[in-house]
Each structure stands twice: as C-alpha cells, then as structure tokens.
Design a protein around this motif. Structure first.
Motif, PDB file in Angstrom:
ATOM      1  N   THR A 182       0.831  -1.197   0.000  1.00 38.61           N
ATOM      2  CA  THR A 182       0.000   0.000   0.000  1.00 38.61           C
ATOM      3  C   THR A 182       0.866   1.247   0.000  1.00 38.61           C
ATOM      4  O   THR A 182       1.953   1.274   0.590  1.00 38.61           O
ATOM      5  N   THR A 183       0.385   2.272  -0.693  1.00 40.89           N
ATOM      6  CA  THR A 183       1.057   3.578  -0.718  1.00 40.89           C
ATOM      7  C   THR A 183       0.348   4.584   0.168  1.00 40.89           C
ATOM      8  O   THR A 183       0.758   5.728   0.253  1.00 40.89           O
ATOM      9  N   PHE A 208      -3.615   6.165   1.637  1.00 40.28           N
ATOM     10  CA  PHE A 208      -4.758   6.835   1.026  1.00 40.28           C
ATOM     11  C   PHE A 208      -4.454   8.324   0.863  1.00 40.28           C
ATOM     12  O   PHE A 208      -3.915   8.968   1.761  1.00 40.28           O
ATOM     13  N   GLU A 215      -6.345   4.859  -2.944  1.00 42.70           N
ATOM     14  CA  GLU A 215      -5.078   4.667  -3.645  1.00 42.70           C
ATOM     15  C   GLU A 215      -5.337   4.783  -5.136  1.00 42.70           C
ATOM     16  O   GLU A 215      -6.110   3.993  -5.705  1.00 42.70           O
TER      17      GLU A 215
END
Length: 588
Positions: free
Chosen positions: A362-363, A365, A403
């Motif tokens: 994950t980067t 939100f 994302e």
C-alpha cells in the motif's frame, strides 16, 4: 431452643394480633370516613355556597343602587344615555337573582328573604322608576323630578333593607356551617388520636414479640450465614426459634451446599476455559503466521514463475517465427497452441500477482480525483475501444480518499469488461456516473452489451468464475474478483443492478469526503427552504449529460456535466468535460 404450644406458630400469633388491630383500625377508619365526609360537606357549603352567596348578595345590592342612580340621573338630565346604569343594573339583578336561587336552594330562609327582595324591587320599579322614566320622556325633567318624593325614597330604602336582611340570613347560614366544620374537625382529631394510640400500642406489642420470637433467632442465623459468606462454605447451619425459622435454616443450609458444589464446578470450568483460551491463542498465532506465509508464497510463486514462463513463451514464439511454414500443418498448430498457452499462463500469473498485492503493498490513502483516473483509464483502454469502435463517456466524478493505482485498476477492469462483452453489430457505449447516497458515493459503470442474468449476479465476483468459454470471450476470470477486493479494501461494496432493461450496470460505493456530504445537506436544506424541486448542481438528467457528451442518451444514467479526456491523454493535462470513443474524440 424455644418451645411453643402446638398450633401457635409465629405466623398464627402475628395474624391474631394483626386481626385484632385491623378490626379496631377498620372501625376507626369507618368513623373517620363518616366524620370526614360530613366535614367535607360543611366545608363545601362554606366554600361553594354560602361564600359565593355573600358575594352575590352584595352584587344584588349594587345592581339595585345602579338602577336607582340611573333613574335619578335621567330625571335630572333627560339624557337617554343616563339610563344605561338602570338598564345594566336591571340585567345584572336578573342574573344575580338566578345565581342566588341556584346557590340557596337548600336554605329556606335565604329563599324567603330573596322573594321579599324581588317583590319590593318590582314594586319600586312599578311605582317609582318606570313612572319617572316615562314622565321625564314625555313632560321633561321637572315633571320627572317631581315624582321623586320622600315616599319614593322610603320605598327604595325598604328595598335596601330587604337586601340587608338577605345578607344577614346568608351570614347566619355561613356561621352555622363554620360551626359544623369546627365540630366535625374536632371529632376527626379525636378519632385520629385514638387510631394513633392503637397503632402505638400495637407497635410496642409487635416490637416485644419480634424481639422474643424473631430478632433473637434471626440474629443467630445471620451470624452463621456470615461465616459462610466469608468463605467457610463447609460450615453447617443450625436453626432455632419458631418452626418457620427452623425451616429457613434448613433451606439456607441446602443453598450453602449447592453454592459449594457450584463453586467447585466454576473452578473446574475456569481452568478448562483458561486452557481453551491458551489453545485458541496459539491457534490464532499459528493462523496469522500461516496466512503471512501463504501471502508470501503466493507472491513469490507468482513472481518466480515469470522467469521460466518467459523462456517458454520466448522460445515458442521464436520457433513460430523461424520455422513457420517449414514444418507440417500439425506442427505449426502445436506451436501456436504452446504460444497461446504460455501467453494465457503469463496473463493468469500477472492477474494472480495483482490480486495478491491488493491491500498488502500500500502507498497510503490520498485524495484522488476520479475524473483524472477516468482519463488514465481512457488511455489504457484506447486500443481495445478503437478495435471495437466503442464510446466511453463519464459524468462529473467526485474526489475521494483512496489509492490512485488501485482505483485506476478498478475502473479499467470495469471499462474493459464492458467493451469486451459487447453485442455484435451494436456500437458499444460505456458510461460512468456517480451520485451521492447518504455519506457514500455510488458509482455506476453502465454499458449496452450482452448483460448478465440475475441468477449469475453474485457469481461473477468469485475468482476464476466464468460465464462464457475462453473462445467466445477471452480472459482469466480474475478481473471482477480484483474489482470486488479493491472496493472492499476502500470500505465499499459492489453489486450488479439487475433491474436495467439493456446491457449491464455494475454499481459500487466509496466513502464520500465530509465536505461533500455537508455541501449536499446544505443544498437540500436550501432547496427545501426555497420550496423548489430543482436538483443540486451536478445531478441533471441522464439525457442532458449524455447529449452534452456524445449527442446520445444512455437510458437510466444519472448525469451532470460530461467529463472525459481525448484519446491522446499523454499530450497534456486531463481536460474536464468530454468523451472518448473508437476512432473519434470530442473535448467539451
């Protein structure tokens, strides 16, 4: 242990005492109720009859005085307006007499005196008031004043004296009622004192009896129970005193034994629960470790399978290019099968890799503009849309938190599916729209393709689930499973709308920004305050939105201002308001 005569248990003794006391108190209560009723009757007479009668007697006198004053004034001035007090006093007299008759119905003396007042007032009006009024009207004030003689004044004094007699009679009746109230009140006090004395004597007798028959045995029982309560559950409880207390001691001891057994069972159950909890904790830790290992294995397996698969695909393609036509037809067919299988295996592995990465890599939100995302989707699906001559349009889309790569993948999968599952000889049209429902954005991807039967609406989101053969519609069967996982990762839900008449409508929800929810609520309040039925900006009819974009309205599409980009989206920033389609572009 105390010994009692047979049959005289504690209950019987208490019942006998209470019966005697109850009979005495009941007799006193009946007497008090009778006296209280009389007292209330006399009090009501003073408050609701003789009191108001005194007021009405004074009102009657005032009414008669108003009549006499009006007659005198009219005889002096001759002005008909001066007769107003006379006329008002006459009406007031009639009302007052009626009220006195109603209130004095039970008082013969008052009724008699009232009759005398009426007779004298009627005689005064016939012999003095009416002649003065008529004479003044005909002959003037002098003639009218001549009729007001000493005899006329004496006659009115008799009327006033009769009113005084009436008031005196009312006062006598009131004083008589007051004396009755005092008498019954004193009697009521005496009865209450007697009742209090009975209660006090009874209380003393009960205290002595309770001390002898209840408190002593009960105190001994309480001491034994306290020992048990402090933890000595093996202490045997003995009873003393009346038979009831002995039976109570037996019951309490039985309860002690049951509590002791229950505590033993609770201890055993607690030990078992602690053991089960420890086992569950170990299993949970093992399951967490197993899931982590499985995710790592899926990622590594998918990643490591790429290298040998690329070699197989490369050499098969090399064989196909170099030896195509040099071998027999069956060899060429085998090579084609191998190339196609390697390519499909590579696509499947890539899709599995993407599926396993959702929510794991994950980067974070951020605020994502879905209009820009649709511009990227238009660029990614340009080749497929040009091949199918498909048109892609979208309305003004919101900004949400999520994302951006995953949301791009989500919409790209939906648009690609919409273009892929098209009907022959029908120009494919895909439209993406959004509307605010509560605190969520409901986003719809609608097409005019082959549609989905209602019974398969839930199955299409299962991984590897296919409704058609690979020859009819190629694919791995993972696309919509990826869509569902991305939507759920963002806190939404996805479903197929089976109520559309044509094509397929896939709807999903995403949490809205708080400022969007507040703006919508403010718009609704403003619309309600203005009494208008106009929808908020950005929620125009579907036909308006689609006509602005392509000139063609898709059925049942919520719309607003069309939004899109040209096919050459890499040449500049995404313009707001436009469509993309096969070999044609329009920018609004």
């Amino acid at each position: 242990m105390n010994t009692y005569r047979e049959g005289w248990t504690l209950r019987r003794r208490v019942l006998a005492l209470l019966t005697v006391v109850g009979v005495l108190l009941l007799g006193l209560a009946v007497a008090e109720a009778t006296v209280a009723a009389k007292n209330r009757q006399y009090t009501d007479a003073v408050l609701t009859r003789t009191g108001p009668l005194r007021v009405q007697g004074q009102e009657l006198l005032n009414a008669l005085l108003d009549q006499e004053t009006g007659v005198r004034g009219y005889a002096v001035s001759g002005n008909p307006a001066d007769l107003t007090p006379y006329q008002n006093g006459l009406a007031k007299e009639r009302d007052t007499v009626a009220k006195i008759e109603e209130l004095g119905a039970g008082y013969p003396g008052i009724v008699t005196d009232l009759r005398v007042v009426r007779q004298r007032s009627d005689a005064w009006r016939q012999s003095v008031a009416e002649p003065v009024i008529s004479t003044t009207g005909r002959s003037g004030t002098a003639a009218g004043q001549a009729l007001i003689t000493d005899q006329a004044r004496q006659q009115f004094d008799q009327v006033r004296a009769s009113v005084g007699d009436l008031q005196a009679q009312i006062l006598r009746e009131r004083e008589k009622s007051a004396r009755d109230i005092e008498r019954t009140g004193n009697l009521l006090v005496v009865l209450l004192i007697i009742a209090a004395a009975v209660v006090v004597v009874t209380g003393v007798a009960l205290v002595l009896a309770l001390q002898r028959m209840v408190i002593g045995p009960l105190t001994g029982l309480a001491l034994q129970v306290r020992e048990v309560a402090e933890g000595d559950y093996q202490h045997h409880i003995d009873g003393s005193g009346p038979p009831e207390f002995q039976r109570l001691a037996v019951d309490v001891d039985a309860m002690r034994q049951k509590i002791a057994r229950d505590l033993a069972e609770v201890r055993e159950a607690r030990e078992r629960i602690e053991w089960v909890n420890s086992q569950l904790q170990k299993q949970a830790e093992e399951l967490t470790r197993s899931n982590r290992d499985l995710e790592q294995f899926a990622y590594v397996a998918s990643h490591d399978l790429q290298e040998p698969l690329r070699k197989v695909a490369s050499f098969c393609q090399l064989l196909q290019r170099r030896y195509a036509g040099q071998l027999d037809e069956r060899a060429d067919q085998y090579i084609a099968f191998a190339v196609d299988g390697a390519q499909r295996m590579q696509r499947l592995i890539n899709d599995l890799l993407a599926f396993s990465r959702i929510g794991r890599l994950t980067t974070g939100f951020t605020e994502v503009d879905l209009n820009k995302v649709m511009g990227d989707v238009a660029g990614q699906t340009e080749a497929a849309r040009q091949y199918a001559d498909a048109e892609l349009t979208w309305d003004e889309l919101p900004v949400i938190r999520g994302e951006e790569p995953l949301l791009t993948n989500l919409l790209a999968n939906l648009v690609s599916n919409a273009v892929k599952f098209r009907r022959p000889d029908v120009t494919p049209r895909v439209h993406v729209s959004a509307r605010l429902v509560g605190d969520e954005w409901e986003i719809t991807c609608r097409d005019n393709g082959i549609g989905i039967e209602p019974e398969f609406a839930d199955k299409i989101f299962v991984i590897f689930q296919r409704l058609h053969s690979k020859d009819a519609y190629p694919g791995t069967g993972i696309g919509l499973a990826i869509v569902k996982k991305i939507v759920e990762y963002h806190g939404g839900r996805v479903w197929v709308d089976t109520d559309v008449e044509e094509g397929t409508a896939i709807r999903f929800t995403l949490p809205a920004l708080p400022e969007d929810v507040e703006a919508a609520e403010a718009a609704e309040r403003a619309a309600a305050g203005d009494g208008t039925d106009e929808p908020p900006a950005g929620e125009a009819t579907a036909a308006e939105g689609d006509e602005a974009a392509t000139g063609t309205a898709l059925p049942e599409q919520p719309a607003g201002t069309p939004d899109g980009v040209s096919a050459a989206d890499d040449q500049g920033p995404t313009p707001r308001g436009g469509t993309t389609g096969g070999m044609k572009e329009t920018v609004g």
